[in-house]
Scaffold this active site. Structure first.
Site, short mmCIF file in Angstrom:
data_model
loop_
_atom_site.label_atom_id
_atom_site.label_comp_id
_atom_site.label_asym_id
_atom_site.label_seq_id
_atom_site.Cartn_x
_atom_site.Cartn_y
_atom_site.Cartn_z
N SER A 4 0.82 -1.21 0.00
CA SER A 4 0.00 0.00 0.00
C SER A 4 0.85 1.26 0.00
O SER A 4 1.99 1.26 0.52
CB SER A 4 -0.85 -0.02 1.27
OG SER A 4 -1.41 1.24 1.51
N TYR A 35 -1.62 0.08 10.42
CA TYR A 35 -1.92 -0.52 9.11
C TYR A 35 -0.69 -0.42 8.20
O TYR A 35 -0.20 -1.42 7.66
CB TYR A 35 -3.13 0.16 8.47
CG TYR A 35 -3.28 -0.18 7.00
CD1 TYR A 35 -3.58 -1.47 6.61
CD2 TYR A 35 -3.08 0.79 6.01
CE1 TYR A 35 -3.68 -1.80 5.25
CE2 TYR A 35 -3.19 0.48 4.67
CZ TYR A 35 -3.48 -0.82 4.30
OH TYR A 35 -3.57 -1.15 2.97
N LYS A 48 2.18 -3.40 6.75
CA LYS A 48 2.60 -3.64 5.36
C LYS A 48 4.13 -3.61 5.26
O LYS A 48 4.73 -4.42 4.56
CB LYS A 48 2.00 -2.57 4.44
CG LYS A 48 0.48 -2.63 4.33
CD LYS A 48 0.05 -3.80 3.49
CE LYS A 48 -1.45 -3.87 3.35
NZ LYS A 48 -1.89 -5.04 2.59
#
Ligand code: UDP
Length: 334
Positions: free
Chosen positions: A120, A144, A148
């Site tokens: 992302s 988040y 990643k």
């Protein structure tokens, strides 16, 4: 055609995952889905085996990898809500990192070496550049994004000593839907801009709230790089080809290089739908950078990735078409 080449699509019942399944089928592959259906929807999958389960379930993974000779694993099963990740970091690290570690472990034990990971733009945090390329510093600002980065770090470390070959594709804002209307974007609860705007257009919600109009952008609203989900899936096919041809590791941004503000999205949707789409201005969302636009020239140069649906109009029109189809399907199902 890639007849009978089996690909395990983890998270294949979700938004990007289900479009990937369709893309693989159309390209002649044989996708098999593993999904816990926590976010995904089984009804989106046609003519494909969907195993319901967790990627943390070692026994289930062993069974799957024994049953099928997978040529590759594609991983779409991360949790993706920034605010939820701040509230429940453990949940994010468990699912996005620990379970992924398990998947990689079992996969390698079964001599499957090709892995494509949905990363992302969140790995970059809030970069202060007009166009973000892969040399930009990795500086995530929430659990988040950090989850990643952790997986990417893991992939590098494992690939250094194991036969693992991987691609990590850093999506900017995935948008749109299958142009033929076979699938839709469907998150519950919905939090993504384009589906929310279209729900307002269809009278399924009274209005849309714009998260801040005081950013340093032309109209004051946040700018994002919306990239068509079918183009994202196409990049996965190209990455898979490159892995099969021997590439060891790849990290690519996937975006169009063009940004659109929240206001532009609303105006485009008004033009396409003819609906009023009322909005109110709300507070900025915590951790929302003003502008995130990709420089994806590396994927274009090295994978020969050509974007087919660059126009925001297409993304919104396809998302709308998919919503109409889904509405009919749900009525029939009920
Ligand atoms: N956004 C908004 N109202 C909403 C949902 C999103 O103004 O109800 C804005 C959000 O602040 C961001 C852009 O729309 O600038 C895209 O948000 P989305 O949640 O779709 O994707 P993100 O950029 O967070 O991955």
């Amino acid at each position: 055609m890639h007849t009978n080449q089996a690909v395990l699509v983890v998270g294949g019942a979700g938004y990007v995952g289900s479009h990937m399944v369709l893309t693989l089928q159309r390209a002649g592959y044989f996708p098999v889905v593993l999904d816990n259906l926590s976010k995904g929807h089984r009804h989106t999958l046609k003519n494909v085996e969907c195993v319901v389960g967790e990627m943390s379930d070692t026994e289930l993974l062993n069974q799957l990898f024994t049953k099928y000779q997978f040529n590759a694993v594609m991983h779409f099963a991360s949790f993706i809500e920034v605010s939820e990740s701040i509230q429940f970091p453990l949940r994010y690290y468990q699912n996005n990192v620990a379970a992924t570690m398990n998947l990689l472990d079992v996969m390698l034990q079964h001599q499957v070496k090709h892995f494509i990971f949905s990363s992302s733009a969140a790995v970059y945090g809030q970069p202060n550049v007009a166009l973000i390329d892969e040399t930009c510093a990795i500086a995530p600002i929430n659990p988040y994004g950090r989850s990643k980065c952790m997986v990417e770090a893991m992939l590098h470390d494992i690939a250094a000593v194991e036969p693992l070959q991987f691609a990590s594709l850093r999506y900017f804002n995935a948008a749109g839907a299958d142009p033929e209307g076979q699938l839709s974007e469907c998150h519950e609860p919905e939090s993504h801009l384009i589906p929310l705007v279209l729900q307002a257009a269809r009278g399924e919600r009274s209005h849309i709230t714009i998260f801040g109009d005081d950013y340093l952008t032309e109209d004051g609203t946040c700018i994002r790089d919306y990239v068509h989900v079918m183009d994202i899936c196409h990049a996965h096919l190209l990455a898979l080809d490159a892995l099969v041809k021997g590439r060891k590791k790849m990290i690519y941004n996937l975006g169009t290089g063009r940004g659109h503000s929240v206001m532009q999205v609303i105006k485009t949707a008004r033009r396409i739908t003819g609906a009023a789409i009322p909005f109110v201005i709300g507070s900025p969302r915590v951790g929302d950078p003003a502008i995130l636009v990709a420089d994806a020239s590396l994927a274009m140069a090295e994978l020969n990735w050509v974007i087919k649906y660059k126009a925001l109009d297409d993304m919104i029109a396809h998302a709308l078409k998919a919503m109409k189809v889904r509405g009919v399907t749900l009525e029939v199902e009920n």
